[in-house]
Motif scaffolding. Structure first.
Motif, mmCIF file in Angstrom:
data_model
loop_
_atom_site.group_PDB
_atom_site.id
_atom_site.type_symbol
_atom_site.label_atom_id
_atom_site.label_comp_id
_atom_site.label_asym_id
_atom_site.label_seq_id
_atom_site.Cartn_x
_atom_site.Cartn_y
_atom_site.Cartn_z
ATOM 1 N N TYR A 17 -0.986 4.660 -31.230
ATOM 2 C CA TYR A 17 -0.809 5.759 -32.179
ATOM 3 C C TYR A 17 0.674 6.008 -32.442
ATOM 4 C CZ TYR A 17 -1.021 10.362 -34.317
ATOM 5 O OH TYR A 17 -0.865 11.419 -35.172
ATOM 6 N N ALA A 18 1.488 5.976 -31.402
ATOM 7 C CA ALA A 18 2.931 6.183 -31.567
ATOM 8 C C ALA A 18 3.516 5.095 -32.462
ATOM 9 C CB ALA A 18 3.624 6.183 -30.208
ATOM 10 N N ALA A 45 8.489 3.876 -31.098
ATOM 11 C CA ALA A 45 7.154 4.178 -30.569
ATOM 12 C C ALA A 45 7.198 4.304 -29.051
ATOM 13 C CB ALA A 45 6.164 3.100 -30.985
ATOM 14 N N ASP A 46 7.939 3.414 -28.396
ATOM 15 C CA ASP A 46 8.070 3.511 -26.941
ATOM 16 C C ASP A 46 8.755 4.815 -26.546
ATOM 17 O OD1 ASP A 46 6.791 1.099 -26.529
ATOM 18 O OD2 ASP A 46 8.653 -0.052 -26.349
ATOM 19 N N ASP A 47 9.777 5.214 -27.301
ATOM 20 C CA ASP A 47 10.457 6.486 -27.030
ATOM 21 C C ASP A 47 9.502 7.664 -27.208
ATOM 22 O OD1 ASP A 47 12.776 5.086 -26.556
ATOM 23 O OD2 ASP A 47 13.666 5.526 -28.516
ATOM 24 N N LEU A 48 8.702 7.616 -28.272
ATOM 25 C CA LEU A 48 7.746 8.693 -28.527
ATOM 26 C C LEU A 48 6.684 8.747 -27.431
ATOM 27 C CD1 LEU A 48 6.602 10.961 -30.288
ATOM 28 C CD2 LEU A 48 5.455 9.206 -31.658
ATOM 29 N N ALA A 49 6.195 7.599 -27.015
ATOM 30 C CA ALA A 49 5.192 7.558 -25.937
ATOM 31 C C ALA A 49 5.778 8.114 -24.643
ATOM 32 C CB ALA A 49 4.685 6.133 -25.733
ATOM 33 N N GLN A 50 7.015 7.754 -24.350
ATOM 34 C CA GLN A 50 7.653 8.259 -23.137
ATOM 35 C C GLN A 50 7.838 9.770 -23.208
ATOM 36 O OE1 GLN A 50 11.249 6.299 -21.921
ATOM 37 N NE2 GLN A 50 11.798 7.924 -20.501
ATOM 38 N N ASN A 60 3.144 16.417 -32.222
ATOM 39 C CA ASN A 60 4.164 17.472 -32.226
ATOM 40 C C ASN A 60 5.546 16.926 -31.868
ATOM 41 O OD1 ASN A 60 2.330 19.443 -32.980
ATOM 42 N ND2 ASN A 60 1.790 19.910 -30.864
ATOM 43 N N ALA A 61 5.606 16.000 -30.921
ATOM 44 C CA ALA A 61 6.891 15.397 -30.558
ATOM 45 C C ALA A 61 7.460 14.598 -31.730
ATOM 46 C CB ALA A 61 6.723 14.494 -29.334
ATOM 47 N N PHE A 62 6.589 13.899 -32.438
ATOM 48 C CA PHE A 62 7.033 13.136 -33.602
ATOM 49 C C PHE A 62 7.597 14.065 -34.677
ATOM 50 C CE2 PHE A 62 6.049 11.260 -37.796
ATOM 51 C CZ PHE A 62 6.897 10.165 -37.729
#
Length: 179
Positions: free
Chosen positions: A21-22, A32-37, A66-68
């Motif tokens: 999803y990220a 995407a990896d940053d968002l997942a973390q 929300n983080a995105f």
């Protein structure tokens, strides 16, 4: 972080869907990896707020959403990958692109052209196989809005992939592919 083992196990099991999803939100593997973390950090920090009767994936994707949006507000602009740029990135990674790289590039470019408000529910419903109700819960919008946005997103994707989409900016390549 003193999260219980059962919570941590659920978190680990949900990670592949969170990463997918990220990646669909950011259209960039590194982002995407940053968002997942970030999502996992927030989940572990606030593990006590998780309702065990709720689906862990829905909760995590709400956090990711929300983080995105937080990051997007900070950056104040969304970086969109153009088809030529996507092709160059694919070549640079030297990954096995699969049977039909052209279709994948066309689809990524068409998804990038969708407004975020349409792309998010479309990906949650079609890629993550969320129900409309779960998608509405994750995004914090009414179920009717989810249904409308998914419908408009599907129609726009069909138009983009058929080459009938809205006018492109000058110099932008067409998405129509000739085999």
């Amino acid at each position: 972080m003193d999260a219980p083992d059962a919570f941590r196990q659920q978190l680990l099991a949900a990670m592949p869907r969170l990463r997918r999803y990220a990646r669909s939100l950011t259209l960039d593997a590194g982002a995407a990896d940053d968002l997942a973390q970030t999502t996992l950090e927030r989940a572990l920090t606030h593990w006590h707020q998780f309702d065990p009767l709720r689906d862990m994936v829905v909760w995590l994707l709400s956090i990711a959403h929300n983080a995105f949006l937080d990051q997007r507000r900070r950056d104040s602009r969304l970086s969109i990958v153009e088809p030529a740029e996507a092709d160059a990135r694919q070549d640079a990674l030297r990954a096995d692109p699969g049977a039909d790289v052209g279709l994948r590039i066309d689809l990524m470019a068409a998804l990038a052209r969708l407004p975020l408000e349409q792309r998010e529910p479309l990906l949650l419903v079609s890629l993550e196989q969320f129900s409309y109700a779960e998608c509405a819960e994750a995004l914090g919008i009414p179920i009717g809005t989810v249904m409308s946005r998914v419908s408009r997103a599907r129609a726009a994707l069909r138009e983009h992939l058929d080459g009938r989409g809205p006018a492109r900016p000058e110099g932008s390549p067409a998405l129509r592919r000739v085999i």
